[in-house]
Design a protein around this motif. Structure first.
Motif, PDB file in Angstrom:
ATOM      1  N   CYS A  14       0.627  -0.998  -0.070  1.00 49.85           N
ATOM      2  CA  CYS A  14       0.232  -0.198  -0.173  1.00 49.85           C
ATOM      3  C   CYS A  14       0.883   1.286   0.417  1.00 49.85           C
ATOM      4  O   CYS A  14       1.561   1.310   0.939  1.00 49.85           O
ATOM      5  N   CYS A  18      -1.445   7.626  -0.992  1.00 44.60           N
ATOM      6  CA  CYS A  18      -3.088   7.460  -2.184  1.00 44.60           C
ATOM      7  C   CYS A  18      -3.955   7.757  -1.781  1.00 44.60           C
ATOM      8  O   CYS A  18      -4.278   8.971  -2.543  1.00 44.60           O
ATOM      9  N   LYS A  20      -6.444   6.204  -2.621  1.00 46.30           N
ATOM     10  CA  LYS A  20      -7.073   6.253  -4.370  1.00 46.30           C
ATOM     11  C   LYS A  20      -8.172   5.704  -3.694  1.00 46.30           C
ATOM     12  O   LYS A  20      -9.192   5.229  -4.602  1.00 46.30           O
ATOM     13  N   CYS A 116      -5.315   0.333  -8.901  1.00 45.70           N
ATOM     14  CA  CYS A 116      -4.292   0.635  -7.072  1.00 45.70           C
ATOM     15  C   CYS A 116      -2.740   0.331  -7.568  1.00 45.70           C
ATOM     16  O   CYS A 116      -2.031  -0.785  -7.936  1.00 45.70           O
ATOM     17  N   PRO A 117      -2.011   1.512  -7.170  1.00 47.40           N
ATOM     18  CA  PRO A 117      -0.749   1.625  -7.698  1.00 47.40           C
ATOM     19  C   PRO A 117       0.257   0.518  -7.163  1.00 47.40           C
ATOM     20  O   PRO A 117       1.446   0.403  -7.199  1.00 47.40           O
TER      21      PRO A 117
HETATM   22  S1  SF4 Z   1      -5.691   2.319  -4.191  1.00 49.08           S
HETATM   23 FE1  SF4 Z   1      -4.158   0.814  -3.155  1.00 49.08          FE
HETATM   24  S2  SF4 Z   1      -2.179   1.567  -2.930  1.00 49.08           S
HETATM   25 FE2  SF4 Z   1      -3.265   2.811  -2.967  1.00 49.08          FE
HETATM   26  S3  SF4 Z   1      -4.172   3.156  -0.528  1.00 49.08           S
HETATM   27 FE3  SF4 Z   1      -5.500   2.040  -1.830  1.00 49.08          FE
HETATM   28  S4  SF4 Z   1      -4.568  -0.068  -1.707  1.00 49.08           S
HETATM   29 FE4  SF4 Z   1      -3.370   1.306  -1.041  1.00 49.08          FE
END
Ligand code: SF4
Length: 154
Positions: A14, A18, A20, A116-117
Motif C-alpha cells: 500500500c 495514495c 485512491k 491500485c498503484p
Molecule cells: S489504491 Fe492501493 S496503494 Fe492506494 S491506498 Fe488503496 S490499497 Fe493503498
C-alpha cells in the motif's frame, strides 16, 4: 483462470499518501458486527449510537458507513486523503485490493491493478496466499453484513 490463482502469493505494498481506493464517490463499505464494535469503541460510543451517527442502511437493510452528502465519499477521509479512523478501520477497508469481486476473473483483476498503484509498486512484497484467503473471507463476511443491532445470532 485458476479460481485460486492468488494462492501463489501476490506482490503488493500500500502506497503512503495514495488513498485512491477510498477517494471514490459512491463507494460502499459494508460492515461485520465486529467492525461496528471496534469502530464504536474507537469513537467512544455505544454501537447503536455510532451506527446512528456514522452509518446508514442500504435499501436491503445492511449497515454501511455514511458518505459525505456533497462529495459522496467516505466521511472518514479527510482533505489530505488520509483515513481519520485508520487504526479501527473495518475489514473491508483492510482487505482491499484482495476483495472476492476483484480476484474472481482476469478482467476484474486487471481493472484492480489499473486502479491500485500498490500492486505494481517497486516496494511491493509478496502477500502470501493464506493472507489473501483470509482477506477474501473477511470481505465476503462484510458484504453479507448485518441488519440489526445486536445481530440476531448473538
Ligand atoms: S489504491 Fe492501493 S496503494 Fe492506494 S491506498 Fe488503496 S490499497 Fe493503498
Amino acid at each position: 483462470m485458476n479460481p485460486s490463482w492468488w494462492m501463489a502469493g501476490v506482490p503488493f505494498a500500500c502506497q503512503p499518501d495514495c488513498g485512491k481506493c477510498c477517494d471514490e464517490p459512491g463507494g460502499i463499505v459494508y460492515l461485520r458486527p465486529e467492525d461496528a464494535e471496534i469502530m464504536a469503541q474507537h469513537h467512544g460510543l455505544e454501537v447503536a449510537d455510532w451506527l446512528q451517527r456514522d452509518c446508514r442502511q442500504t435499501l436491503d437493510g445492511r449497515w454501511v458507513l455514511k458518505s459525505d452528502p456533497v462529495t459522496d465519499i467516505c466521511i472518514y477521509l479527510d482533505e489530505q486523503k488520509k483515513c481519520t479512523t485508520y487504526e479501527a478501520r473495518p475489514a473491508q477497508c483492510k482487505s482491499y485490493p484482495f476483495w472476492a469481486e476483484n480476484v474472481r476473473s482476469d478482467r476484474s483483476w486487471r481493472k484492480t491493478v489499473s486502479e491500485c498503484p500498490g500492486l505494481e509498486s517497486e516496494e511491493a512484497f509478496i502477500i502470501s496466499g493464506d493472507t489473501i484467503r483470509t482477506k477474501i473471507i473477511e470481505d465476503r463476511d462484510a458484504s453479507r453484513g448485518f441488519r440489526q443491532w445486536p445481530p440476531k445470532s448473538r
